[in-house]
Design a protein around this motif. Sequence first.
Motif, PDB file in Angstrom:
ATOM      1  N   MET A   1     -11.701  16.271  62.510  1.00 49.16           N
ATOM      2  CA  MET A   1     -11.764  18.073  62.636  1.00 49.16           C
ATOM      3  C   MET A   1     -10.985  18.490  61.020  1.00 49.16           C
ATOM      4  N   THR A   2     -11.051  19.757  60.517  1.00 46.34           N
ATOM      5  CA  THR A   2     -10.272  20.296  59.951  1.00 46.34           C
ATOM      6  C   THR A   2     -10.498  21.312  60.892  1.00 46.34           C
ATOM      7  N   THR A   3      -8.549  21.616  60.586  1.00 50.50           N
ATOM      8  CA  THR A   3      -7.744  22.774  61.286  1.00 50.50           C
ATOM      9  C   THR A   3      -7.339  23.218  60.592  1.00 50.50           C
ATOM     10  N   VAL A   4      -6.201  24.531  61.357  1.00 47.42           N
ATOM     11  CA  VAL A   4      -5.577  25.261  60.766  1.00 47.42           C
ATOM     12  C   VAL A   4      -3.892  24.495  61.772  1.00 47.42           C
ATOM     13  N   LEU A   5      -3.089  24.201  61.660  1.00 46.06           N
ATOM     14  CA  LEU A   5      -1.974  23.692  62.242  1.00 46.06           C
ATOM     15  C   LEU A   5      -1.016  24.470  62.157  1.00 46.06           C
TER      16      LEU A   5
ATOM     17  N   ILE B   1      -3.291  24.343  67.010  1.00 42.39           N
ATOM     18  CA  ILE B   1      -4.135  24.478  65.598  1.00 42.39           C
ATOM     19  C   ILE B   1      -4.915  26.501  66.161  1.00 42.39           C
ATOM     20  N   PHE B   2      -6.174  26.651  65.227  1.00 43.59           N
ATOM     21  CA  PHE B   2      -6.429  27.201  65.681  1.00 43.59           C
ATOM     22  C   PHE B   2      -7.693  27.090  63.764  1.00 43.59           C
ATOM     23  N   ARG B   3      -8.887  27.005  65.190  1.00 43.90           N
ATOM     24  CA  ARG B   3      -9.730  26.503  64.558  1.00 43.90           C
ATOM     25  C   ARG B   3     -11.150  27.146  63.974  1.00 43.90           C
ATOM     26  N   ALA B   4     -12.170  27.736  63.715  1.00 46.01           N
ATOM     27  CA  ALA B   4     -12.977  28.242  62.809  1.00 46.01           C
ATOM     28  C   ALA B   4     -14.097  27.264  62.014  1.00 46.01           C
ATOM     29  N   GLU B   5     -15.555  27.744  61.889  1.00 41.21           N
ATOM     30  CA  GLU B   5     -16.177  27.098  60.864  1.00 41.21           C
ATOM     31  C   GLU B   5     -15.571  27.995  59.790  1.00 41.21           C
ATOM     32  N   ASP B   6     -15.083  28.891  59.460  1.00 40.69           N
ATOM     33  CA  ASP B   6     -14.691  29.843  58.001  1.00 40.69           C
ATOM     34  C   ASP B   6     -13.237  29.511  58.239  1.00 40.69           C
ATOM     35  N   HIS B   7     -12.868  28.771  57.744  1.00 36.81           N
ATOM     36  CA  HIS B   7     -11.035  28.277  57.466  1.00 36.81           C
ATOM     37  C   HIS B   7     -10.315  29.329  57.313  1.00 36.81           C
ATOM     38  N   SER B   8     -10.914  30.327  55.627  1.00 31.48           N
ATOM     39  CA  SER B   8      -9.789  31.436  55.440  1.00 31.48           C
ATOM     40  C   SER B   8     -10.040  32.201  56.532  1.00 31.48           C
ATOM     41  N   HIS B   9     -11.066  32.270  58.028  1.00 30.28           N
ATOM     42  CA  HIS B   9     -10.503  33.013  59.456  1.00 30.28           C
ATOM     43  C   HIS B   9      -9.703  32.879  59.880  1.00 30.28           C
TER      44      HIS B   9
ATOM     45  N   GLY C   1      -5.462  20.766  57.299  1.00 32.61           N
ATOM     46  CA  GLY C   1      -6.304  19.405  57.252  1.00 32.61           C
ATOM     47  C   GLY C   1      -7.159  19.033  57.992  1.00 32.61           C
ATOM     48  N   GLU C   2      -7.263  17.480  58.046  1.00 32.74           N
ATOM     49  CA  GLU C   2      -8.292  16.716  58.889  1.00 32.74           C
ATOM     50  C   GLU C   2      -7.242  16.358  60.117  1.00 32.74           C
ATOM     51  N   VAL C   3      -8.160  16.330  61.210  1.00 34.41           N
ATOM     52  CA  VAL C   3      -7.467  15.546  62.252  1.00 34.41           C
ATOM     53  C   VAL C   3      -8.491  14.683  63.149  1.00 34.41           C
TER      54      VAL C   3
END
Length: 403
Positions: free
Chosen positions: A217-221, A274-282, A322-324
């Motif tokens: 997945m792609t997530t905010v780290l 991590i911060f996860r959301a379908e909308d990465h900007s969110h 990034g992708e993790v």
Amino acid sequence: MTPSDLDAIRGWVTARGLAGASETELVEGFCQRCRAAGLELSRGAVLIDTLHPVYEGRIFRWREDGTEQQPMLEYGRTGEGGEQAENWQRSVHFHLLDTGGDEFCCHLGRETFDFFTYDTMRGDGVVGVAAFVHRFAQEGSFGDMDCVYSSWTTHHPEGFGEAQMATLRQLLPSLALAVKCRSLARVAATLVEVYLGRDAGKRVLSGRIARGVAERMTTVLWFSDLRGYTTITDTAAPEEIIPLLNDYSAAAIEAIHGHGGDVLKLMGDGVLAIFRAEDHSHAVGCALKAVADLKAAKIALNQRRQAEGRPVTSIYLGLHIGEVLFGNIGSEERLDFTVVGPAVNEVSRIASMCRSVDRAVVISSAFAEAAEPAERDRMVSLGRFALRGVGRAQELFTLDPER
């Protein structure tokens, strides 16, 4: 109460316990069914210890007269002194533990006991009081969760006679077992959340425990650390280190959780989230809001600690997207539910740049690109940097302190 009544109540408790009913539902339903079958209960309370970082246990309460009360209360450590400990030591359940007894019964109109709350209950018109301790075998205990306590009252003029006590003896083991099962499920959920993180804990409890199973997945780290931690540990009194870590970790965790993030690891003075959301900007926006909350919390925390004459520090952090791989990594005997991948290494290197550029927050170009335009306008470039262990140089950013 007839044998069929007893079977019906035990059957209901068993069915609701297997269905995962809450302790409050179990206690309320049990009391209502006992009254309908002729056992004139006026109040009921069931207590069970637990495993929790703050609370020692929970009490589940019911009243027949409709008086408003919280159906569930959490109580703190009774072994740490203070009023709560004194009240516990004056309780009938402490008396039963101290004397090795399993049950107690008295008529408040005919007998006088100095147990906690008995005078208050007498003033409320309570006549009969019964208390029980249902102990677990050592193999069935879970930390301090080694028994179920319960107490029951009646307004019947004769209190609890032998027939009523016999009825309670037959019914309460089923209720105690159902409460224990539900409480154990609650303990499991608490432990995995506290030690693994909220999202990882839910995944483990849902059955995602196979070694090597991971989600791409792609997530905010988020990677944060304490500035000057090594110097503090070398100069501060040893007994100050754990409180310092607790204070600053709590500030970071509360800010992260407050905006939907999930803390995956506490590594000494470091926090990986991590911060996860379908909308990465969110997700980016949530992380930035957590940064703002952390800044305010750190200022208040430093003011309090300085007033107490205790060491203070600051928190620096790196933000990346990034992708993790998110899942189970480790051996058959020891697994960790966490994120791995180049992006995790990269956010750690970005955080370490805070010292070099003398900024509290350093942001990757990928994170900046994913931000909403208004948030992107708050970021200023620090220049291009080659990060250790990262194949390409990249532009890094920080938050404009004036915006």
